[in-house]
Design a protein around this motif. Structure first.
Motif, PDB file in Angstrom:
ATOM      1  N   THR A 444       0.839  -1.211   0.000  1.00 46.72           N
ATOM      2  CA  THR A 444       0.000   0.000   0.000  1.00 46.72           C
ATOM      3  C   THR A 444       0.868   1.254   0.000  1.00 46.72           C
ATOM      4  O   THR A 444       0.576   2.237  -0.707  1.00 46.72           O
ATOM      5  CB  THR A 444      -0.922  -0.007   1.229  1.00 46.72           C
ATOM      6  OG1 THR A 444      -1.702  -1.197   1.240  1.00 46.72           O
ATOM      7  CG2 THR A 444      -1.857   1.190   1.225  1.00 46.72           C
ATOM      8  N   TYR A 445       1.950   1.205   0.748  1.00 45.89           N
ATOM      9  CA  TYR A 445       2.835   2.369   0.831  1.00 45.89           C
ATOM     10  C   TYR A 445       3.463   2.671  -0.526  1.00 45.89           C
ATOM     11  O   TYR A 445       3.551   3.835  -0.947  1.00 45.89           O
ATOM     12  CB  TYR A 445       3.928   2.106   1.873  1.00 45.89           C
ATOM     13  CG  TYR A 445       4.966   3.194   1.953  1.00 45.89           C
ATOM     14  CD1 TYR A 445       4.726   4.384   2.637  1.00 45.89           C
ATOM     15  CD2 TYR A 445       6.205   3.010   1.326  1.00 45.89           C
ATOM     16  CE1 TYR A 445       5.687   5.393   2.683  1.00 45.89           C
ATOM     17  CE2 TYR A 445       7.171   4.008   1.375  1.00 45.89           C
ATOM     18  CZ  TYR A 445       6.907   5.200   2.050  1.00 45.89           C
ATOM     19  OH  TYR A 445       7.869   6.173   2.089  1.00 45.89           O
ATOM     20  N   TYR A 446       3.895   1.609  -1.251  1.00 45.78           N
ATOM     21  CA  TYR A 446       4.527   1.818  -2.551  1.00 45.78           C
ATOM     22  C   TYR A 446       3.518   1.922  -3.701  1.00 45.78           C
ATOM     23  O   TYR A 446       3.888   2.171  -4.846  1.00 45.78           O
ATOM     24  CB  TYR A 446       5.519   0.685  -2.850  1.00 45.78           C
ATOM     25  CG  TYR A 446       6.800   0.793  -2.069  1.00 45.78           C
ATOM     26  CD1 TYR A 446       7.768   1.730  -2.403  1.00 45.78           C
ATOM     27  CD2 TYR A 446       7.040  -0.060  -0.995  1.00 45.78           C
ATOM     28  CE1 TYR A 446       8.952   1.818  -1.690  1.00 45.78           C
ATOM     29  CE2 TYR A 446       8.222   0.020  -0.263  1.00 45.78           C
ATOM     30  CZ  TYR A 446       9.170   0.969  -0.631  1.00 45.78           C
ATOM     31  OH  TYR A 446      10.347   1.056   0.087  1.00 45.78           O
ATOM     32  N   GLY A 447       2.247   1.686  -3.400  1.00 45.29           N
ATOM     33  CA  GLY A 447       1.223   1.776  -4.436  1.00 45.29           C
ATOM     34  C   GLY A 447       1.263   0.623  -5.423  1.00 45.29           C
ATOM     35  O   GLY A 447       1.046   0.823  -6.625  1.00 45.29           O
ATOM     36  N   VAL A 448       1.541  -0.584  -4.928  1.00 46.51           N
ATOM     37  CA  VAL A 448       1.618  -1.780  -5.785  1.00 46.51           C
ATOM     38  C   VAL A 448       0.299  -2.543  -5.703  1.00 46.51           C
ATOM     39  O   VAL A 448      -0.208  -2.827  -4.601  1.00 46.51           O
ATOM     40  CB  VAL A 448       2.796  -2.673  -5.373  1.00 46.51           C
ATOM     41  CG1 VAL A 448       2.769  -3.975  -6.152  1.00 46.51           C
ATOM     42  CG2 VAL A 448       4.112  -1.945  -5.581  1.00 46.51           C
ATOM     43  N   ASN A 449      -0.249  -2.873  -6.858  1.00 43.68           N
ATOM     44  CA  ASN A 449      -1.467  -3.685  -6.918  1.00 43.68           C
ATOM     45  C   ASN A 449      -1.116  -5.138  -6.564  1.00 43.68           C
ATOM     46  O   ASN A 449      -0.182  -5.715  -7.131  1.00 43.68           O
ATOM     47  CB  ASN A 449      -2.061  -3.605  -8.330  1.00 43.68           C
ATOM     48  CG  ASN A 449      -3.439  -4.261  -8.402  1.00 43.68           C
ATOM     49  OD1 ASN A 449      -3.628  -5.365  -7.922  1.00 43.68           O
ATOM     50  ND2 ASN A 449      -4.386  -3.557  -9.012  1.00 43.68           N
ATOM     51  N   LEU A 450      -1.858  -5.713  -5.624  1.00 42.66           N
ATOM     52  CA  LEU A 450      -1.545  -7.083  -5.184  1.00 42.66           C
ATOM     53  C   LEU A 450      -1.677  -8.095  -6.314  1.00 42.66           C
ATOM     54  O   LEU A 450      -0.961  -9.106  -6.342  1.00 42.66           O
ATOM     55  CB  LEU A 450      -2.442  -7.472  -4.005  1.00 42.66           C
ATOM     56  CG  LEU A 450      -2.116  -6.817  -2.667  1.00 42.66           C
ATOM     57  CD1 LEU A 450      -3.078  -7.296  -1.585  1.00 42.66           C
ATOM     58  CD2 LEU A 450      -0.686  -7.101  -2.257  1.00 42.66           C
ATOM     59  N   GLN A 451      -2.587  -7.861  -7.262  1.00 44.21           N
ATOM     60  CA  GLN A 451      -2.720  -8.795  -8.375  1.00 44.21           C
ATOM     61  C   GLN A 451      -1.451  -8.794  -9.224  1.00 44.21           C
ATOM     62  O   GLN A 451      -1.002  -9.830  -9.695  1.00 44.21           O
ATOM     63  CB  GLN A 451      -3.942  -8.433  -9.226  1.00 44.21           C
ATOM     64  CG  GLN A 451      -4.262  -9.452 -10.323  1.00 44.21           C
ATOM     65  CD  GLN A 451      -4.536 -10.828  -9.747  1.00 44.21           C
ATOM     66  OE1 GLN A 451      -5.345 -10.980  -8.841  1.00 44.21           O
ATOM     67  NE2 GLN A 451      -3.848 -11.831 -10.263  1.00 44.21           N
ATOM     68  N   ASP A 452      -0.863  -7.602  -9.415  1.00 43.35           N
ATOM     69  CA  ASP A 452       0.403  -7.535 -10.150  1.00 43.35           C
ATOM     70  C   ASP A 452       1.501  -8.264  -9.389  1.00 43.35           C
ATOM     71  O   ASP A 452       2.369  -8.912  -9.984  1.00 43.35           O
ATOM     72  CB  ASP A 452       0.797  -6.073 -10.363  1.00 43.35           C
ATOM     73  CG  ASP A 452      -0.172  -5.335 -11.274  1.00 43.35           C
ATOM     74  OD1 ASP A 452      -0.868  -6.028 -12.051  1.00 43.35           O
ATOM     75  OD2 ASP A 452      -0.240  -4.098 -11.200  1.00 43.35           O
ATOM     76  N   TYR A 453       1.474  -8.145  -8.079  1.00 44.02           N
ATOM     77  CA  TYR A 453       2.460  -8.837  -7.235  1.00 44.02           C
ATOM     78  C   TYR A 453       2.352 -10.362  -7.427  1.00 44.02           C
ATOM     79  O   TYR A 453       3.353 -11.052  -7.648  1.00 44.02           O
ATOM     80  CB  TYR A 453       2.223  -8.458  -5.779  1.00 44.02           C
ATOM     81  CG  TYR A 453       3.047  -9.259  -4.782  1.00 44.02           C
ATOM     82  CD1 TYR A 453       4.312  -8.837  -4.395  1.00 44.02           C
ATOM     83  CD2 TYR A 453       2.545 -10.439  -4.234  1.00 44.02           C
ATOM     84  CE1 TYR A 453       5.063  -9.562  -3.492  1.00 44.02           C
ATOM     85  CE2 TYR A 453       3.289 -11.172  -3.328  1.00 44.02           C
ATOM     86  CZ  TYR A 453       4.548 -10.731  -2.953  1.00 44.02           C
ATOM     87  OH  TYR A 453       5.289 -11.463  -2.066  1.00 44.02           O
ATOM     88  N   TYR A 454       1.120 -10.875  -7.359  1.00 38.25           N
ATOM     89  CA  TYR A 454       0.925 -12.323  -7.489  1.00 38.25           C
ATOM     90  C   TYR A 454       1.297 -12.816  -8.891  1.00 38.25           C
ATOM     91  O   TYR A 454       1.871 -13.895  -9.054  1.00 38.25           O
ATOM     92  CB  TYR A 454      -0.525 -12.692  -7.169  1.00 38.25           C
ATOM     93  CG  TYR A 454      -0.866 -12.624  -5.693  1.00 38.25           C
ATOM     94  CD1 TYR A 454      -0.120 -13.316  -4.753  1.00 38.25           C
ATOM     95  CD2 TYR A 454      -1.940 -11.855  -5.244  1.00 38.25           C
ATOM     96  CE1 TYR A 454      -0.420 -13.252  -3.402  1.00 38.25           C
ATOM     97  CE2 TYR A 454      -2.262 -11.785  -3.890  1.00 38.25           C
ATOM     98  CZ  TYR A 454      -1.498 -12.486  -2.979  1.00 38.25           C
ATOM     99  OH  TYR A 454      -1.803 -12.423  -1.643  1.00 38.25           O
ATOM    100  N   ASN A 455       0.972 -12.036  -9.916  1.00 39.31           N
ATOM    101  CA  ASN A 455       1.321 -12.434 -11.287  1.00 39.31           C
ATOM    102  C   ASN A 455       2.824 -12.541 -11.463  1.00 39.31           C
ATOM    103  O   ASN A 455       3.340 -13.480 -12.085  1.00 39.31           O
ATOM    104  CB  ASN A 455       0.748 -11.439 -12.286  1.00 39.31           C
ATOM    105  CG  ASN A 455      -0.758 -11.582 -12.441  1.00 39.31           C
ATOM    106  OD1 ASN A 455      -1.323 -12.633 -12.123  1.00 39.31           O
ATOM    107  ND2 ASN A 455      -1.415 -10.525 -12.898  1.00 39.31           N
TER     108      ASN A 455
END
Length: 745
Positions: A444-455
Motif C-alpha cells: 500500500t505504501y509503494y502503491g503496488v497492486n496485489l494482483q500484479d504482485y501475485y502475477n
C-alpha cells in the motif's frame, strides 16, 4: 506411450495388433527414432497360459495311465478316455457361445474337468467289466443294457449335483463373484456334456469296442490281489461301524470340530502373489534434493542394479512416485524393472522376491536414499502394489502433522507383532516449505497492486498462461516462466520488479515480501473425503495377508485415538469382501445339493446321508492345507465349491445302489455293505483318476504356479478324505437313517 486395454479385450491378441502397427509405422519414423517395448504385462499372461496348457496335456496322459492300471484292458480304457476330448471340446464351444474367454481361471477349471468328465464313463465301463465276469453267458449288448439300468440313476444324480452346486456362486457380485462365475460355468458345461456323452456315446462305444473279451494283464496281478484285500478290509471295517452308532457319531462330530479348528488356524489369504517378471520400486531422497540431483542418484542406482544378469531392462521416471498414487516431487523417482523370461534366469537373485530384497539392500549404498520395492498385484488394477493396504483417516481435526504422528505411532505398535514385516506410510510432513506472502502495508505504501504482485511471483517461481497462439492451424498456450537458474533460489526476489502505480517506478519483490521457512507435506491425500495417510504392510515369511489384516483390526480398535479410523483399500478391500461372499456361497451350495437330491429321490433321508459325508472332504482339504503351510485363499475356496460336488458324487454311488437293493427287499445293513463292496472299486478309480489329473497343478512351476498350487492342493486333500474316511462312515449313516424306511415291491 502407455497402452491400456478396454474391458473384456484379449491381451495377447491386442499385443499382436499393437506390435504389427508399430512395425508398420516404424518405416516412416524420422532418422534416429526407434521404439522399444519397456513394459509388457502380457508376458506373464502368455507364460501362465502355456504352463496351464502343458499341465492339461500331462493330466490327460496321467488319467489314461491310471485308467489302464485299473481296467487292465486297453479297449475299456480307450472308451473312457474318449470322453475327455469330446467333453473338453464341447465345453470350449459352450464358453464361446456364452461369451466367456479362455483365461487362467477357465483353464484351471478345464484341468479339473479332465478328471471329472471321465468319472461317468469309468462307472459305466467298470460296471460292464464286472457284469461280464458275473454273466459270461450274456452278449455285450445285454451287458451294456443291464449296466445302464443299474447306473443310470447314479449318473443323472451326479451330473445334477455337480451342476447345481455352482448355481449359488453364479449370482455373487464383486471380484470373487467374477472369478467364481468363470470357474462355475466351465465346470458345469463340462459336467453336463460329459453326462450326455456317458449316457449316449459311451454305451455305443462299449458295444463296438468292448465286444471282444480280453485277458487281464499278468503284470498287474499283484495290483488286483492287493486291491481285493483293500476292498475286503473296508467292507469288514464298515460292518463293525454299522453296529457302533455312537462311535460313528462321535467320530463325525470330532471331524466337524477339528475341521472348524483347522480353518481357524490356517492363514487367510486372497490371491497368491506371483513372479510376473516385473518389479516396481519407488526411490525417495531427502526433500531438499532438486530434480537434477535426484536424477544423478537414480542413474548410479540403476548402474549397480544392472549388474544383476537376471535384470533385462530398467525404466526410470524421476519426479513421480508410483507407490504414492503418482504424486510428484523433485526428490522421488519410480523404477520399472523388467526381468528376463523365467526360463532364462539362473543363480541367486533370480526370482521377483529376491530381486525386491536386493533392491532395498542396494539403497544402503546411497546416502539418504529409501527404496520401497514391490511386486505387481496378482490381479492388475486392484492396486499398485502387493501387501496389506489401508488408510488411516483423520475424521475430526484435519491436521496433517498430527495425522502423521498417529500413523507413525500405529506403525510402531504394529511392529511389535511377528507377522508384520515392513510397514510404511505415504504422508510426510517434513518436506522443506518456503512461504512467500505479500506485506500488505508495504504494498500500500509503494502503491503496488496485489494482483500484479501475485502475477510476477507466479511467473518467476511457477508459470503463467498469458495468451493463446495459432501454430500450424492449432491453438496453443503461450506460457511465461523463468529459466531454472533464476528460480532456483529465493534470493532472486531482488531481481524481480513490479510496477508502482503511486510514483511510476519499479519495486523489487523482496521489498514487498515476507519469507518464512517451515516443513509441510508435499502431497496431501484424502480418502472417502477425509484427510488420510496410506499405510502399506508387507507380511513376514510364513504369514499371510489375513494374519496381518486381523492384527490391524485388533490394533485399530485398541490404539487409534478418538477421531481417527481406518478403511481398507486396494487388494485388502477385495479380500475383506471375498470372505463374506465365500461363506454365503458354501451355505447355499449345501442347500442346492439337498434340494436336488430330495427332488430326485423323493425323500428327505437319502440327501441327508449324502450331506453327512461332505464335511469329511473339507476335513481332508484342511489337513493337507495345514501340512503344506498353504493359505486359504480365493483359488482354494473356488476349488472347494467343486469339492462339495465331487465328495457328494462318491457317496451318491454308494447310497443309490444301496437304495436299489432296499427296493428289492433287502435290509438296510445288507444293502449298505453290499453297495460298498460293489461300488468301492469305481469310487476309488474315479477318485484316483481325478487326483492324477490334478497332480500337475500341485507340482507346477514358473509363471502362475502359486495359483495352480492353491487350486490343486486343497481339492486333492478333500478327495482323499472322502475316499479314505467318508466311504467307511456312509454305510453306518445309511443304516441309521434308512432302516425304518419301507418300500413296496
Amino acid at each position: 506411450m502407455d497402452i491400456q486395454l478396454t474391458p473384456g479385450a484379449n491381451q495377447l491378441a491386442a499385443k499382436k495388433q499393437v506390435l504389427a502397427l508399430l512395425e508398420k509405422d516404424a518405416e516412416h519414423f524420422p532418422t534416429g527414432l526407434k521404439y522399444r517395448i519397456t513394459q509388457d504385462n502380457s508376458r506373464f499372461v502368455a507364460a501362465s497360459v502355456n504352463n496351464v496348457l502343458e499341465t492339461i496335456v500331462i493330466a490327460f496322459f496321467l488319467v489314461a495311465l491310471v485308467l489302464f492300471i485299473f481296467l487292465q484292458n486297453w479297449r475299456a480304457s480307450l472308451v473312457a478316455v474318449c470322453t475327455i476330448p469330446v467333453s473338453i471340446l464341447g465345453t470350449l464351444a459352450c464358453l464361446a457361445v456364452l461369451g466367456y474367454s479362455l483365461n487362467t481361471i477357465s483353464l484351471f477349471a478345464l484341468i479339473l474337468a479332465i478328471g471329472i468328465v471321465v468319472d461317468d464313463a469309468i462307472v459305466i465301463v467298470e460296471n460292464v467289466e464286472r457284469l461280464r465276469k458275473l454273466h459270461p453267458e450274456m452278449d455285450i449288448k445285454q451287458i451294456v443294457s443291464l449296466t445302464m439300468h443299474e447306473v443310470f440313476g447314479a449318473i443323472v444324480a451326479i451330473v445334477l449335483v455337480l451342476s447345481v452346486v455352482f448355481l449359488p456362486v453364479m449370482g455373487l457380485g464383486g471380484l470373487s463373484g467374477i472369478m467364481y462365475r468363470q470357474f462355475a460355468v466351465t465346470i458345469a458345461c463340462a459336467v453336463i456334456i460329459s453326462g450326455i456323452c456317458s449316457l449316449s456315446l459311451t454305451p455305443a462305444m462299449c458295444c463296438l469296442i468292448m465286444s471282444k473279451v480280453m485277458a487281464p494283464v499278468k503284470l498287474f496281478a499283484w495290483f488286483e490281489s492287493g486291491f481285493a484285500k483293500l476292498n475286503r478290509c473296508y467292507v469288514r471295517t464298515a460292518e463293525r461301524l454299522i453296529v457302533m452308532k455312537k462311535t460313528v457319531i462321535l467320530i463325525w462330530l470330532a471331524i466337524i470340530l477339528t475341521t472348524l479348528g483347522l480353518f481357524n488356524i490356517i492363514s487367510q489369504g486372497f490371491v497368491p502373489n506371483e513372479d510376473q517378471g516385473l518389479v516396481f520400486a519407488s526411490l525417495e531422497l531427502p526433500s531438499s534434493y532438486s530434480l537434477g540431483q535426484t536424477e544423478s542418484e537414480v542413474k548410479k542406482f540403476i548402474k549397480n542394479l544392472n549388474k544383476n544378469l537376471n535384470v533385462d531392462s530398467v525404466v526410470s521416471i524421476t519426479g513421480v512416485n508410483f507407490r504414492d498414487s503418482g504424486s510428484q516431487s523433485s526428490s522421488v523417482a519410480s523404477l520399472i524393472v523388467n526381468l528376463k523370461n523365467w526360463s532364462e534366469r539362473s543363480g541367486e537373485k533370480s526370482t521377483a522376491d529376491e530381486i525386491i530384497t536386493s533392491l532395498e539392500n542396494l539403497a544402503r549404498q546411497h546416502s539418504g536414499m529409501v527404496v520401497n520395492a514391490y511386486n505387481q498385484p496378482p490381479i492388475r488394477g486392484l492396486s499398485t502394489t502387493v501387501g496389506v493396504e489401508f488408510y488411516i483417516e483423520d475424521r475430526s481435526i484435519g491436521d496433517a502433522s498430527k495425522l502423521e504422528e498417529v500413523a507413525n505411532a500405529f506403525i510402531k505398535q504394529l511392529a511389535t507383532h511377528k507377522a508384520i514385516g515392513r510397514a510404511t506410510q505415504s504422508l510426510n510432513t517434513h518436506a522443506l516449505e518456503v512461504s512467500i506472502l505479500p506485506n500488505v502495508e508495504q504494498a500500500t505504501y509503494y502503491g503496488v497492486n496485489l494482483q500484479d504482485y501475485y502475477n510476477a511471483l507466479q511467473t518467476i517461481y511457477s508459470n503463467n498462461n498469458v495468451n493463446f497462439a495459432y501454430i500450424m492451424q492449432g491453438l496453443v498456450w503461450v506460457v511465461l516462466e523463468a529459466d531454472f537458474p533464476f528460480r532456483a533460489s529465493i534470493k532472486n526476489l531482488n531481481n524481480v520488479f513490479v510496477h508502482s502505480e503511486k510514483n511510476d517506478t519499479m519495486v523489487p519483490l523482496a521489498t514487498l515480501s515476507t519469507v518464512k521457512y517451515a516443513s509441510a507435506a508435499k502431497v496431501i491425500q484424502h480418502f472417502n473425503g477425509y484427510l488420510a495417510s496410506k499405510i502399506t504392510i508387507r507380511a513376514r515369511d510364513g504369514y499371510s495377508m489375513g494374519d496381518v489384516m486381523q492384527i490391524v483390526r485388533q490394533e485399530a480398535n485398541q490404539s487409534l485415538p478418538k477421531g481417527y479410523d481406518f478403511e481398507w483399500s486396494g487388494t485388502s478391500y477385495q479380500a475383506e469382501q471375498s470372505q463374506k461372499t465365500s461363506s454365503l456361497a458354501f451355505s447355499f451350495s449345501f442347500v442346492m445339493i439337498y434340494l436336488v437330491l430330495a427332488a430326485l429321490y423323493e425323500m428327505w433321508r437319502l440327501p441327508v446321508v449324502v450331506l453327512l459325508g461332505v464335511p469329511v472332504a473339507l476335513f481332508g482339504a484342511a489337513v493337507i492345507l495345514l501340512l503344506s503351510a498353504s493359505q486359504n485363499d480365493l483359488y482354494f475356496q473356488i476349488s472347494l465349491i467343486a469339492l462339495l460336488g465331487l465328495s457328494a458324487k462318491n457317496i451318491i454311488l454308494l447310497v443309490e445302489y444301496g437304495l436299489e437293493l432296499m427296493r428289492q427287499g433287502h435290509s438296510a445293513s445288507y444293502s449298505a455293505i453290499h453297495a460298498l463292496s460293489v461300488r468301492f472299486r469305481p469310487i476309488v478309480m474315479t477318485s484316483i483318476t481325478f487326483i492324477a489329473g490334478t497332480l500337475p497343478l500341485v507340482f507346477a512351476s514358473g509363471a502362475g504356479a502359486n495359483a495352480q498350487h492353491s487350486v490343486g492342493l486343497g481339492i486333492i486333500g478333500g478327495i482323499l478324505g472322502s475316499v479314505l474316511i467318508a466311504t467307511l462312515l456312509t454305510p453306518a449313516f445309511f443304516v441309521m437313517l434308512m432302516r425304518s424306511k419301507k418300500f413296496t415291491k
